[in-house]
Design a protein around this motif. Sequence first.
Motif, short mmCIF file in Angstrom:
data_model
loop_
_atom_site.label_atom_id
_atom_site.label_comp_id
_atom_site.label_asym_id
_atom_site.label_seq_id
_atom_site.Cartn_x
_atom_site.Cartn_y
_atom_site.Cartn_z
N ILE A 69 0.66 -1.33 0.16
CA ILE A 69 0.02 -0.25 0.48
C ILE A 69 0.77 1.24 -0.25
O ILE A 69 0.23 2.48 -0.79
CB ILE A 69 -1.33 0.06 1.37
CG1 ILE A 69 -2.28 -0.71 0.60
CG2 ILE A 69 -1.67 1.79 1.64
CD1 ILE A 69 -3.30 -1.14 2.06
N THR A 70 1.84 1.15 0.91
CA THR A 70 3.43 1.98 0.27
C THR A 70 3.96 2.31 -0.77
O THR A 70 3.57 3.54 -1.33
CB THR A 70 4.37 1.95 1.54
OG1 THR A 70 3.89 1.91 2.87
CG2 THR A 70 5.62 3.19 1.64
N ALA A 71 4.22 1.46 -1.63
CA ALA A 71 4.99 1.26 -2.44
C ALA A 71 3.73 1.88 -4.04
O ALA A 71 3.64 2.34 -5.08
CB ALA A 71 5.08 0.01 -3.07
N LEU A 72 2.61 1.53 -3.57
CA LEU A 72 0.91 1.82 -4.40
C LEU A 72 1.63 3.90 -4.87
O LEU A 72 0.95 3.77 -6.48
CB LEU A 72 -0.31 1.65 -4.42
CG LEU A 72 -0.98 1.83 -4.60
CD1 LEU A 72 -1.15 0.58 -5.95
CD2 LEU A 72 -2.44 1.46 -3.97
N ARG A 73 1.80 4.39 -4.11
CA ARG A 73 1.50 6.11 -4.03
C ARG A 73 2.33 5.94 -5.56
O ARG A 73 2.04 7.19 -5.73
CB ARG A 73 2.18 6.28 -2.78
CG ARG A 73 2.12 7.98 -3.11
CD ARG A 73 1.93 8.87 -1.27
NE ARG A 73 1.57 10.62 -1.10
CZ ARG A 73 1.40 10.61 -0.49
NH1 ARG A 73 1.56 10.48 0.81
NH2 ARG A 73 1.46 12.64 -0.55
N ASN A 74 3.20 5.82 -5.69
CA ASN A 74 4.91 5.83 -6.54
C ASN A 74 3.81 5.44 -7.72
O ASN A 74 4.08 6.16 -9.02
CB ASN A 74 5.94 5.01 -6.56
CG ASN A 74 6.32 5.36 -5.12
OD1 ASN A 74 6.31 6.56 -5.14
ND2 ASN A 74 7.50 4.76 -4.96
N GLU A 75 3.60 4.76 -7.91
CA GLU A 75 2.50 3.60 -9.29
C GLU A 75 1.61 4.77 -9.49
O GLU A 75 0.60 4.54 -10.91
CB GLU A 75 2.08 1.79 -9.61
CG GLU A 75 3.48 1.72 -9.27
CD GLU A 75 3.65 0.80 -9.10
OE1 GLU A 75 2.88 -0.39 -10.48
OE2 GLU A 75 4.08 -0.03 -8.76
N PRO A 80 -7.09 6.12 -4.00
CA PRO A 80 -7.59 7.17 -2.50
C PRO A 80 -6.18 6.57 -1.40
O PRO A 80 -6.58 7.63 -0.77
CB PRO A 80 -8.88 6.02 -2.47
CG PRO A 80 -9.33 5.91 -3.53
CD PRO A 80 -8.50 5.68 -4.94
N TYR A 81 -6.11 4.98 -1.60
CA TYR A 81 -5.08 5.12 -0.48
C TYR A 81 -3.66 5.58 -0.38
O TYR A 81 -3.08 6.04 0.16
CB TYR A 81 -4.68 3.33 -1.12
CG TYR A 81 -5.20 1.92 -0.44
CD1 TYR A 81 -6.41 2.63 -0.29
CD2 TYR A 81 -4.76 1.31 -1.46
CE1 TYR A 81 -7.22 1.45 0.26
CE2 TYR A 81 -6.17 -0.46 -0.56
CZ TYR A 81 -7.19 0.29 -0.18
OH TYR A 81 -8.45 -0.59 -0.36
#
Length: 432
Positions: A69-75, A80-81
């Motif tokens: 979930i933390t890594a998702l921000r870059n992609e 919403p997360y």
Amino acid sequence: MNFDVAIIGGGLAGLTCGIALQQRSKRCVIINNGQAAIDFASGSLDLLSRMPSTQNGEGRAVENLKENITALRNELPAHPYSLLGAEKVLAKAQDFERLANELNLDLIGSTEKNHWRVTGLGSLRGAWLSPNSVPTVQGNERFPHKRIAVLGIEGYHDFQPQLLAENLVLNPQFEHCEVTSGFLNIPQLDELRKNAREFRSVNISQLLEHKLAFNDLVKEIIESAQGAEAVFLPACFGLENQEFMTALRDATKLALFELPTLPPSLLGMRQRIQLRRKFESLGGLMINGDSALNATFEGNQVRCINTRLLEDEEITADNFVLASGSFFSKGLISEFDKIYEPVFESDIIGVEGFNDKDRFTWTAHRFAHPQPYQSAGVVINAQCQVQKSSQYLTNLYAVGNVIGGFNALELGCGSGVAVVTALAVADEILAK
């Protein structure tokens, strides 16, 4: 009609938000236009099952939730997360776990890592929470029962035991198992078989629970199991909760499990029924069979909405929550030249390259690839406030799959987004 909060949509997101607000003495109304997507769901909830697809193919499966979930921000920065931040996402997910336990939803799992649940076709799918009546395994652990009988119901075509049995042993966690398949012979169902449209999980469950001799059903399950330790059944036993399934398990003294069938899904319906009962027991008002038509604005706020059944009476509220879902529940509408949100005419966003007014950007060239239109939804900020005409409305929030910027089918995160944003919005409203 005046309320503290008016919620448009009575699915998982709308009910979760309404319960959280009613528990803190906010007077809420939910405008519910009919069956929600939860009635067609598997009963398992996904927080994040896969990372986004790459040029080389499908994204990798997620095991550790916090890390991914933390890594998702870059992609996917518009997910919403990503907007809420991993810390808040996990905190709200844990809040929902506590709520589910309070409501006796009989769910197992945690935000530590995903588990594998068995699907109706015998494959394994990652999940965050699953009903404890569904067969699950953690990681590469072997399923604890060696002899398994997969039993369908004669004449019921929404569950195929032989196909499930053959596919099940292809998974490493079940390759040590001896799996047989068969059918329960229940003559009392013959009346339903005369009309294929009535021979569905809901009708079967009503007859089995209320009109069939319990001991006869117990005897049929034991005989059909032929000495197996565990029995997999279609989810047709108990419409409103797991009590009937639990009674069967105790009486047969077998490890009975149930699997989702083709929709409608009893596992999802049970959750919706229990959530709705909790919302109404707290004093919340459900307006069923109605739909919001349009809204009136004052500056950067919503003043009121009108509905189809109460067209001459305005519904006013201090805050409004859009929980209307995606295309399935008509929270989003697709026409030849545009995709739009019909009540507030909110701004629309999708994944990179998607344009809500250019239909040639809505689909991928390959049918099996994630389709860009599935990422369409309304634009929100970190507070889940909705954007309209490039301006955020201070008392309008969006929760669940009406939000854009991610593909819930590709990522396996639809139910997670629903409950996380619902509880985050409840916090925002309560903090005012």
